[in-house]
Design a protein around this motif. Structure first.
Motif, PDB file in Angstrom:
ATOM      1  N   ALA A 211     -11.010   1.477  -4.227  1.00 51.33           N
ATOM      2  CA  ALA A 211     -11.291   0.084  -4.555  1.00 51.33           C
ATOM      3  C   ALA A 211     -12.549   0.077  -5.416  1.00 51.33           C
ATOM      4  O   ALA A 211     -13.246   1.099  -5.520  1.00 51.33           O
ATOM      5  CB  ALA A 211     -11.517  -0.719  -3.276  1.00 51.33           C
TER       6      ALA A 211
ATOM      7  N   THR B 204     -14.655  -7.316  -4.472  1.00 48.38           N
ATOM      8  CA  THR B 204     -14.030  -6.002  -4.300  1.00 48.38           C
ATOM      9  C   THR B 204     -12.552  -6.147  -4.612  1.00 48.38           C
ATOM     10  O   THR B 204     -11.909  -7.054  -4.087  1.00 48.38           O
ATOM     11  CB  THR B 204     -14.167  -5.525  -2.833  1.00 48.38           C
ATOM     12  OG1 THR B 204     -15.536  -5.283  -2.569  1.00 48.38           O
ATOM     13  CG2 THR B 204     -13.378  -4.243  -2.585  1.00 48.38           C
TER      14      THR B 204
ATOM     15  N   THR C 274       0.825  -1.217   0.000  1.00 48.24           N
ATOM     16  CA  THR C 274       0.000   0.000   0.000  1.00 48.24           C
ATOM     17  C   THR C 274       0.859   1.267   0.000  1.00 48.24           C
ATOM     18  O   THR C 274       0.314   2.367  -0.088  1.00 48.24           O
ATOM     19  CB  THR C 274      -0.895   0.062   1.247  1.00 48.24           C
ATOM     20  OG1 THR C 274      -0.051  -0.017   2.397  1.00 48.24           O
ATOM     21  CG2 THR C 274      -1.891  -1.078   1.274  1.00 48.24           C
TER      22      THR C 274
ATOM     23  N   ASP D 266     -13.250 -10.887  -1.019  1.00 52.50           N
ATOM     24  CA  ASP D 266     -12.363  -9.786  -0.665  1.00 52.50           C
ATOM     25  C   ASP D 266     -11.136  -9.955  -1.549  1.00 52.50           C
ATOM     26  O   ASP D 266     -10.186 -10.647  -1.204  1.00 52.50           O
ATOM     27  CB  ASP D 266     -12.005  -9.860   0.831  1.00 52.50           C
ATOM     28  CG  ASP D 266     -10.949  -8.822   1.212  1.00 52.50           C
ATOM     29  OD1 ASP D 266     -10.466  -8.110   0.312  1.00 52.50           O
ATOM     30  OD2 ASP D 266     -10.610  -8.743   2.411  1.00 52.50           O
TER      31      ASP D 266
ATOM     32  N   ALA E 100      -8.921  -7.770  -2.436  1.00 49.02           N
ATOM     33  CA  ALA E 100      -8.016  -6.618  -2.326  1.00 49.02           C
ATOM     34  C   ALA E 100      -6.817  -6.829  -3.258  1.00 49.02           C
ATOM     35  O   ALA E 100      -6.354  -5.908  -3.914  1.00 49.02           O
ATOM     36  CB  ALA E 100      -7.554  -6.451  -0.885  1.00 49.02           C
TER      37      ALA E 100
ATOM     38  N   SER F 185      -5.251   0.339  -4.777  1.00 43.94           N
ATOM     39  CA  SER F 185      -4.118   0.953  -4.072  1.00 43.94           C
ATOM     40  C   SER F 185      -3.167  -0.053  -3.435  1.00 43.94           C
ATOM     41  O   SER F 185      -2.494   0.279  -2.478  1.00 43.94           O
ATOM     42  CB  SER F 185      -4.661   1.892  -2.999  1.00 43.94           C
ATOM     43  OG  SER F 185      -5.442   1.149  -2.086  1.00 43.94           O
ATOM     44  N   LYS F 186      -3.154  -1.277  -3.980  1.00 39.40           N
ATOM     45  CA  LYS F 186      -2.159  -2.249  -3.480  1.00 39.40           C
ATOM     46  C   LYS F 186      -1.236  -2.597  -4.656  1.00 39.40           C
ATOM     47  O   LYS F 186      -0.533  -1.713  -5.124  1.00 39.40           O
ATOM     48  CB  LYS F 186      -2.878  -3.438  -2.848  1.00 39.40           C
ATOM     49  CG  LYS F 186      -3.685  -2.963  -1.639  1.00 39.40           C
ATOM     50  CD  LYS F 186      -4.197  -4.013  -0.745  1.00 39.40           C
ATOM     51  CE  LYS F 186      -4.734  -3.400   0.536  1.00 39.40           C
ATOM     52  NZ  LYS F 186      -5.930  -2.524   0.358  1.00 39.40           N
TER      53      LYS F 186
ATOM     54  N   CYS G 171      -8.831  -3.859  -4.788  1.00 34.58           N
ATOM     55  CA  CYS G 171      -8.217  -2.582  -4.416  1.00 34.58           C
ATOM     56  C   CYS G 171      -7.370  -2.046  -5.569  1.00 34.58           C
ATOM     57  O   CYS G 171      -6.676  -2.813  -6.235  1.00 34.58           O
ATOM     58  CB  CYS G 171      -7.312  -2.766  -3.195  1.00 34.58           C
ATOM     59  SG  CYS G 171      -8.248  -2.948  -1.682  1.00 34.58           S
TER      60      CYS G 171
ATOM     61  N   SER H 223     -12.314   2.600  -0.266  1.00 38.52           N
ATOM     62  CA  SER H 223     -11.282   1.695   0.246  1.00 38.52           C
ATOM     63  C   SER H 223     -11.759   0.249   0.141  1.00 38.52           C
ATOM     64  O   SER H 223     -12.959  -0.016  -0.035  1.00 38.52           O
ATOM     65  CB  SER H 223     -11.035   2.002   1.726  1.00 38.52           C
ATOM     66  OG  SER H 223     -12.223   1.758   2.450  1.00 38.52           O
ATOM     67  N   GLY H 224     -10.806  -0.661   0.316  1.00 35.06           N
ATOM     68  CA  GLY H 224     -11.166  -2.078   0.365  1.00 35.06           C
ATOM     69  C   GLY H 224     -12.113  -2.348   1.516  1.00 35.06           C
ATOM     70  O   GLY H 224     -13.044  -3.155   1.401  1.00 35.06           O
TER      71      GLY H 224
END
Ligand SMILES: Cc1ncc(COP(=O)(O)O)c(C=O)c1O
Length: 339
Positions: free
Chosen positions: A209, A196, A10, A170, A172, A200-201, A198, A59-60
Motif C-alpha cells: 500500500a 493510504t 485481494t 483509509d 484501501a 493489492s485490491k 492499497c 499493507s493497508g
C-alpha cells in the motif's frame, strides 16, 4: 468445475505483464533510500494523490496504523464509523500499538457527516482525552462499498479544520471511489491530510500500500514504518508490480463495478437473497439471506466462492480475475440455484 472466487478483491494474481515488470525491476536498499523502483512508485503515488510525498508500506493496515501513531498517540481519540476496517480487522492495533481510542460513530452507510461528528469532539478539559483525528474509509468495506461524494468530503474537511483535527483516509479502495465519484484521486485527497491506498485490491498487485501526505509527515512515517518492522530492502520487485498496477489497472476498475451490478441484479431475482440493488455502488455486494452457511456451501458446490458476513448476510466482491464473461456464468449459476 470452474471456480469463481468472489471472496475478496485481494485474491488476484499478477498477470504476465506485471510479473515481467517485477522480474526486470531495478533494485537497491530501500532503507538507504536507494531503491529506484520504490522511489519511482512513491513519486507516482504522491503525484496521483496531489500530496508532497508518499511512502511504500507493507499493507493497508500499516498505512492506517502509522497515521494513528503520529496523529493520535497514547491516550488520544480518533473518530471513525463503527464498521471501520481499523476497528474490526486490524487486530485493535489502533489501541494496542498506537495507544489511541477509536470512538465509533454510528452511520447508515459508512459515510461520516458533521451532524454525526458534532458532540463527539472532546472539550478542552484536563480530565478528558484529546480528539485528534477523523478516519474516513473510502470506499467503505463493511458498509457495502459506499463512497464519499465531493460535498461530504468538503464538509468533513471544514469540520476538521474548525476543530483542529487531522483527517486520514483509509483509501484501501481509493480508485474504486475515484471511478464511482468521477473525481480525480488528487481531488479526493485534497480534502484529507493523509491517504493510504492499497495496491493489492482492485489494482491487482500482490503486495503493499502507499501512504501519502505532507513532506514532514511522511518523513516521520518513515521512522515509524522502520519501528514497526516495515523497513524493506530490495523492495523494488514489489514496487514494480505497484507501478504496473497504477499504469494499467485503474481505468478497468469501472468494469468491476458493472460486474457487481450484474451479480446484484441476478441475486435480486432469486427467492433466497434479499438485496437492494441500488445500494451496490462499487465492487462489493452484500445480500441478506436466512441461512448464510447453507447458501455459502451451496454456492461453493456450484463453483462460486464467497464469504459469510454476519448472521444473516453474505459478501461477494468483484475484481480483475473475474471477467465479464465469468460474471455472466456466475449470474447464470446464481439464478439457477434453488434452496
Ligand atoms: C477498507 C480496508 N482498509 C484496510 C484494509 C487493510 O489492508 P491489508 O489487508 O493490506 O492490511 C482492508 C483490507 O481488506 C480494507 O478493506
Amino acid at each position: 468445475m470452474k471456480i469463481y472466487d468472489l471472496r475478496s478483491d485481494t485474491i488476484t494474481k499478477p498477470d504476465e505483464g506485471m510479473r515481467k515488470a517485477m522480474y526486470t525491476a531495478e533494485v537497491g536498499d530501500d532503507v538507504y533510500h536507494e531503491d529506484p523502483t520504490v522511489n519511482r512508485l512513491e513519486e507516482m503515488a504522491a503525484e496521483i494523490t496531489g500530496k508532497e510525498k508518499a511512502i511504500f508500506v507493507t499493507s493497508g493496515s500499516m498505512g492506517n496504523l502509522i497515521p494513528a501513531i503520529i496523529n493520535c498517540g497514547r491516550g488520544n481519540e480518533l473518530l471513525i464509523d463503527y464498521r471501520g476496517h481499523m476497528i474490526h480487522y486490524e487486530l485493535a492495533s489502533v489501541s494496542s500499538i498506537a495507544g489511541a481510542l477509536p470512538v465509533s460513530i454510528v452511520t447508515d452507510d459508512g459515510i461520516l457527516t458533521p451532524e454525526l461528528l458534532k458532540g463527539k469532539v472532546q472539550p478542552d478539559i484536563y480530565y478528558m482525552a484529546r480528539t485528534r483525528m477523523i478516519v474516513v474509509e473510502n470506499t467503505h468495506n463493511l458498509a457495502g462499498g459506499t463512497f464519499y461524494e465531493r460535498q461530504n468530503l468538503a464538509q468533513i474537511a471544514s469540520f476538521a479544520e474548525e476543530h483542529s483535527l487531522k483527517v486520514h483516509m483509509d483509501g484501501a479502495r481509493l480508485f474504486n471511489a475515484v471511478v464511482a465519484s468521477d473525481m480525480k484521486a488528487s481531488e479526493i485527497a485534497s480534502y484529507v491530510d493523509t491517504v493510504t491506498f492499497c495496491l493489492s485490491k482492485g489494482l491487482g498487485a500482490p503486495v503493499g500500500a502507499v501512504l501519502c501526505g505532507e513532506s514532514a509527515f511522511i518523513d516521520e512515517a518513515r521512522r515509524v514504518r522502520k519501528m514497526l518492522g516495515g523497513g524493506m530492502r530490495q523492495a523494488g520487485v514489489l514496487a514494480a508490480a505497484g507501478i504496473y498496477a497504477l499504469e494499467n489497472n485503474i481505468d478497468r476498475i469501472k468494469e468491476d463495478h458493472e460486474k457487481a451490478s450484474m451479480i446484484a441484479a441476478s441475486l435480486s431475482q432469486t427467492e433466497w437473497a434479499e438485496i437492494d440493488t441500488k445500494a451496490v455502488k462499487t465492487n462489493i455486494v452484500y445480500f441478506k439471506t436466512e441461512n448464510p452457511d447453507n447458501i455459502v456451501n451451496l454456492l461453493r458446490e456450484n463453483g462460486i466462492l464467497c464469504g459469510k458476513a454476519g448472521d444473516d448476510s453474505i459478501r461477494m466482491v468483484t475484481h480483475l480475475n473475474i471477467s465479464i464473461e465469468d460474471t455472466k456464468e456466475v449470474c447464470g449459476i446464481i439464478e439457477n440455484i434453488r434452496v
